[in-house]
Design a protein around this motif. Structure first.
Motif, short mmCIF file in Angstrom:
data_model
loop_
_atom_site.label_atom_id
_atom_site.label_comp_id
_atom_site.label_asym_id
_atom_site.label_seq_id
_atom_site.Cartn_x
_atom_site.Cartn_y
_atom_site.Cartn_z
N ARG A 198 31.04 36.25 -78.19
CA ARG A 198 29.97 36.07 -77.46
C ARG A 198 28.61 35.95 -78.29
O ARG A 198 27.80 35.14 -78.17
N LEU B 82 25.84 33.05 -79.21
CA LEU B 82 24.35 33.24 -78.68
C LEU B 82 23.59 33.24 -79.77
O LEU B 82 22.38 32.97 -79.72
N ASN C 133 22.36 29.20 -74.07
CA ASN C 133 21.78 30.75 -74.06
C ASN C 133 22.35 31.80 -73.24
O ASN C 133 21.90 32.82 -72.90
N ALA C 134 23.72 31.46 -72.61
CA ALA C 134 24.17 32.43 -71.75
C ALA C 134 25.62 31.97 -71.54
O ALA C 134 25.99 30.79 -71.43
#
Length: 327
Positions: free
Chosen positions: A41, A45, A56-57
């Motif tokens: 993750r 990101l 962005n998430a």
């Protein structure tokens, strides 16, 4: 670039990745098998200018689903020594394969004999079993593990040639006794001392441990001209079919359920008899499948290397064959 849909999920909002992005996530895992979901993750990101620049998430659960969808799962890490694929080791693997191929190109008949030792004691047994959900799987075992017994065995394309168990580890003196028995099993009494191009040569292939190449062992081979010694390259168990023999052999020892040292000796002998010539030939063929990669001096990370079977179904067939040997 990919379309990002925002949906509420267990880990907050999550991203729906494009096929290209999913493949890149898989590439991240292939490049680093020990990477965690959180580290994946973070990599996604922090990719501000690459394939994930508009993400962005993303939740950890979404990444997990992507990996499962692409048939990537958690499994035990296989530790690979740095030396396994050093330039020196790859060169020694190349030289070993070249030596075997030169022997096979020779017009004189010869047979490859693979030799190794493996230890066993009463405490060894199956580590997994079955029972009703909610109940432990148990098995009765001896209260004492007993001393280690070492089996030295030799296999060829014709099956198990010679096997001699010994209490305690093998050493030079025990190995000399084994070689005498092996010589007697391979060469008929009326051919003793005879040499010539019409008579087969027996090539003993074993690993590079010190007592396999000591002066007394080398002197034994000098005194027996029809017996040659070839040392395996280090960090290359995948080139030694007897490694697979001992893997199958251990399961057969378990099945005899030895309760004392005497019955364990009998079980170890009986397990050698259980192994067939067809199985030995299969293990020899499997070791040879690594030859082209050794000649190319490629990195070989696993003893059963998935690169040998680009088709996933072939890998599954091979695994099923190994599982059948352990049933």
């Amino acid at each position: 670039m990919s379309r990002i849909a925002r949906q509420p999920g267990a880990g907050g909002r999550r991203a729906i990745f494009s096929q290209q992005q999913e493949q890149e996530i898989c590439n991240i895992v292939v490049a680093n098998n020990s990477i965690t979901l959180r580290e994946i993750r973070t990599t996604i990101l922090e990719d501000n200018a690459g394939i994930f620049q508009n993400v962005n998430a993303v939740s950890i659960s979404t990444i997990d689903r992507v990996l499962i969808k692409n048939l990537m799962s958690m499994k035990q890490l296989y530790r690979v020594p740095f030396e396994r694929n050093s330039e020196r080791t790859k060169e020694l693997r190349y030289q070993y394969v070249q030596r075997i191929m030169e022997l096979e190109a020779n017009e004189n008949p010869h047979t490859l004999i693979f030799v190794d030792e493996a230890g066993f004691n009463l405490a060894k047994g199956r580590r997994r079993g079955r029972n009703v959900v909610g109940h432990r799987a148990t098995v009765d075992v001896p209260g004492q593990r007993g001393g280690n017994i070492t089996m030295c065995a030799a296999i060829s394309e014709n099956g198990v040639v010679t096997h001699i168990p010994s209490i305690g580890p093998y050493n030079t003196q025990k190995l000399l006794v084994f070689l005498d028995h092996l010589h007697a099993d391979l060469i008929p009494l009326h051919e003793g001392g005879l040499v010539g191009p019409h008579l087969p040569t027996y090539v003993i292939v074993w690993d590079n441990v010190s007592f396999h190449r000591g002066p007394l062992i080398r002197a034994w081979f000098t005194a027996h001209p029809r017996m040659l010694m070839v040392l395996l390259s280090p960090y290359s168990p995948f080139l030694n079919p007897i490694e697979e023999f001992f893997s199958a052999w251990r399961w057969r020892v378990y099945e005899h359920r030895a309760l004392n040292q005497r019955s364990l000796l009998q079980a170890m002998d009986a397990a050698c008899v259980d192994v067939t010539a067809d199985q030995c030939r299969g293990w020899l063929r499997h070791a040879r499948r690594f030859f082209p990669r050794c000649i190319a001096r490629e990195n070989i990370r696993c003893d059963v290397d998935e690169n040998l079977w680009p088709d996933r179904r072939e890998r599954e067939d091979e695994q099923e064959s190994e599982d059948e040997l352990q049933l």
